[in-house]
Scaffold this motif. Structure first.
Motif, PDB file in Angstrom:
ATOM      1  N   LEU A  14     -14.241  12.507  25.385  1.00  0.00           N
ATOM      2  CA  LEU A  14     -13.980  13.770  26.080  1.00  0.00           C
ATOM      3  C   LEU A  14     -14.755  13.831  27.393  1.00  0.00           C
ATOM      4  O   LEU A  14     -14.211  14.190  28.447  1.00  0.00           O
ATOM      5  CB  LEU A  14     -14.370  14.942  25.175  1.00  0.00           C
ATOM      6  CG  LEU A  14     -14.186  16.345  25.762  1.00  0.00           C
ATOM      7  CD1 LEU A  14     -12.724  16.609  26.095  1.00  0.00           C
ATOM      8  CD2 LEU A  14     -14.714  17.404  24.779  1.00  0.00           C
ATOM      9  N   TYR A  20      -9.895  16.909  23.504  1.00  0.00           N
ATOM     10  CA  TYR A  20     -10.638  18.051  22.975  1.00  0.00           C
ATOM     11  C   TYR A  20     -10.249  18.326  21.522  1.00  0.00           C
ATOM     12  O   TYR A  20     -11.122  18.635  20.689  1.00  0.00           O
ATOM     13  CB  TYR A  20     -10.403  19.318  23.816  1.00  0.00           C
ATOM     14  CG  TYR A  20     -11.191  20.473  23.253  1.00  0.00           C
ATOM     15  CD1 TYR A  20     -12.561  20.573  23.490  1.00  0.00           C
ATOM     16  CD2 TYR A  20     -10.596  21.400  22.410  1.00  0.00           C
ATOM     17  CE1 TYR A  20     -13.309  21.591  22.913  1.00  0.00           C
ATOM     18  CE2 TYR A  20     -11.338  22.420  21.832  1.00  0.00           C
ATOM     19  CZ  TYR A  20     -12.701  22.502  22.093  1.00  0.00           C
ATOM     20  OH  TYR A  20     -13.439  23.489  21.507  1.00  0.00           O
ATOM     21  N   THR A  69     -14.909  21.463  29.402  1.00  0.00           N
ATOM     22  CA  THR A  69     -13.479  21.251  29.161  1.00  0.00           C
ATOM     23  C   THR A  69     -12.672  22.475  29.559  1.00  0.00           C
ATOM     24  O   THR A  69     -11.629  22.367  30.217  1.00  0.00           O
ATOM     25  CB  THR A  69     -13.230  20.919  27.687  1.00  0.00           C
ATOM     26  OG1 THR A  69     -13.998  19.772  27.316  1.00  0.00           O
ATOM     27  CG2 THR A  69     -11.756  20.650  27.419  1.00  0.00           C
TER      28      THR A  69
END
Length: 587
Positions: free
Chosen positions: A506, A540, A568
């Motif tokens: 991520l 995610y 994110t």
């Protein structure tokens, strides 16, 4: 805040330096770095370089590895296969680099501005006066708006232009009818809605057309009115302006529903270049770029011929003295180059007009209006298809109205939101339904490369699964829910912590946001940003499944995972905004 050097750029610099040291005679060398499934990055450039320098690739790779400093950035470099390099970064480097982006209080996430911005004119969203907008108008508007946002975000000076169809023979018919029925549009612009404005125009057009087809005397008067309009007769022009103003009420209502900003000053239609047409023709004829052929002013091309083998010309002026699209488009180029000082002109126009624009651009180059310092590019887009793979039509075979399409998308999305809503009021469901529905339509368009056709499938567009805007919006809303539930725990980077594999994936993907934005802007390719955001949401989802956030083992780990969540979310929010799509806090 200054831009943040990405992890890939930092690694690239280290490897390039080691390559140059190992082969000084080769000069600067590109290690050809890319993301890899076998490590964080893989460098493939050594094979080609070794072949060029007649060196053993594995020996050269080993020599490069010995020259690469490991430490805070690079944890490990190993030689693989015939001479690939697999590079693994330290967990600390990943977290610290994201922390630097996170600290950017401008909301840019460390994305740099262009050092030497130019001026780009983007010609998009070109509806026609006195006509309803249909599904065919969707792509130019949505793609153009995203390209404008991307260019502006990277620092380019952007001039928006909406080249609306507001001139031509149909206006003689409409104006003459209004002259003889003066109360048909007898209201103030701010007294009617967009739907009412379009209804008035549609009714007027049908009545005028019916009379035009049935009454020869009216037809003669209407044609005479076209001459008056082109000659600038004040009364005729004033009546023409009524049609333009009425249409703008409708245009603005549709673009508002599309959640797009269209400014009146940016609407410069065909009529805006009338005063330049004669001079454009004179310049082309005097320079020899255009020649008279059977009374018409034409430009011929060596490589453009019809099925019969005869040259197909671009007709700039017809034999009766009238001007066509070519004269208007060439005059627009002159205006954009010499008055607006454009370095680039982007035309977001249907691919079916590619031959026309090829001829227009080539003519402008021959005339010296385009060149190495000023470029024109058609961002050609494909067709919106129905589920059957044919051009999207109603069951009756009619072109689908854009308003109807958007309304249906909003209704479908509202049903999805209502099903998932836990504590939303009806007003909030309606608001979210609009944001999700319009976002679904835009994303389906933007996630497809512009030059490709795509199928319009609302069931798929509003799905929570797969490559849809709803999936991205849901990921964003899920993160906001976690942040709200965090209580006293706040997002904070902890570079000292070891990262889970899902955290690393991520983090590395989030780090490539700036490079993706730059590539999408440079190539006028919003679909590349859409693909990046879908991958981000997918990474995610994996992180969410494998790494407990609020129930992590230590307080430091909770804070670091909240930090990854927030990075994110900010990246999704900024990226979706560049595509013109909302990210609701709750879904």
């Amino acid at each position: 805040m200054a831009s943040v050097t990405s992890l890939s750029d930092s690694v690239h610099q280290r490897l390039a330096a080691a390559l140059s040291a190992a082969l000084p005679q080769a000069g600067s060398a590109d290690p050809l770095l890319r993301r890899s499934d076998r490590a964080d990055f893989q460098a493939n450039g050594i094979l080609a370089l070794a072949k060029k320098e007649k060196a053993n690739p594995r020996e050269l790779a080993t020599q490069v590895v010995s020259g690469v400093e490991s430490g805070e950035l690079i944890k490990d470099v190993e030689v693989s296969g015939p001479g690939f390099l697999n590079i693994t970064l330290t967990d600390r480097a990943i977290t610290e680099n994201l922390a630097a982006r996170y600290a950017d209080d401008t909301g840019r996430l460390g994305v740099p501005h262009a050092e030497q911005p130019g001026t780009t004119v983007v010609d998009y969203a070109q509806p026609n006066v006195a006509k309803e907008m249909h599904v065919g108008h969707l792509r130019s508007a949505v793609i153009g708006d995203a390209v404008v946002k991307l260019l502006e975000f990277t620092g380019e000076n952007v001039v928006r232009r909406h080249h609306i169809g507001d001139w031509g023979t149909q206006f003689g018919m409409l104006i003459q009818y209004l002259e003889e029925h003066p109360h048909e549009l007898d209201h103030k612009a701010d007294e009617v809605s967009g739907e009412e404005a379009m209804s008035n125009l549609d009714r007027l057009y049908k009545a005028a057309r019916k009379l035009f087809d049935a009454d020869e005397e009216f037809k003669t008067r209407a044609r005479r009115r076209v001459v008056d309009l082109q000659a600038g007769d004040p009364q005729t022009v004033a009546m023409w302006q009524k049609f333009v103003d009425e249409s703008k009420i409708y245009f603005f209502s549709v673009f508002e529903k599309l959640d797009m900003e269209i400014r009146d000053a940016d609407i410069v239609g065909e009529s805006g270049y009338n005063d330049m047409l004669a001079e454009t023709c004179r310049l082309l004829e005097e320079s020899g770029v255009a020649v008279r052929s059977e009374g018409a002013l034409c430009v011929f091309f060596d490589d453009i011929k019809g099925p019969d083998g005869n040259p197909v010309p671009l007709i700039v002026q017809k034999s009766d003295g009238g001007y066509g699209y070519a004269a208007t488009d060439l005059s627009a180029i002159r205006d954009r180059v010499f008055n607006l000082k454009a370095n680039s002109i982007i035309y977001v126009v249907d691919a079916r007009q590619s031959l026309h624009f090829k001829m227009v651009f080539e003519t402008a180059r021959k005339a010296g209006w385009l060149g190495d310092d000023v470029k024109a590019h058609q961002l050609a887009f494909g067709t919106v298809l129905g589920k059957d793979g044919k051009p999207f039509k109603t069951r009756e075979g009619e072109t689908v109205r854009l308003v109807d399409l958007l309304d249906e998308a909003i209704d479908r999305a509202s049903a999805v939101v209502r099903e998932k809503a836990q504590d939303l009021s009806e007003a909030e469901i309606a608001e979210r339904g609009t944001q999700v529905g319009v976002g679904a339509v835009k994303y389906a368009d933007l996630s497809t490369s512009a030059n490709r056709d795509y199928k319009f499938d609302l069931d798929q567009m509003v799905s929570l699964n797969g490559d849809t805007s709803v999936y991205l919006q849901y990921a964003y809303a899920r993160i906001q829910s976690i942040l709200r539930k965090a209580g006293a725990s706040r997002p904070a980077a902890h570079p000292e912590l070891e990262l889970h594999e899902a955290e690393r994936a991520l983090g590395l993907h989030a780090d490539s946001f700036a490079a993706t934005v730059a590539e999408a802007a440079t190539e006028y390719a919003p679909h590349k940003l859409a693909a990046y955001l879908y991958q981000l949401a997918s990474f995610y989802t994996t992180f969410y499944d494998k790494c407990p956030v609020l129930k992590a083992e230590t307080q430091e780990q909770i804070e670091n995972r909240l930090f990854l969540c927030d990075v994110t979310a900010r990246t999704l929010h900024r990226g979706m905004d560049l595509l013109g799509i909302r990210t609701p806090e709750r879904l």
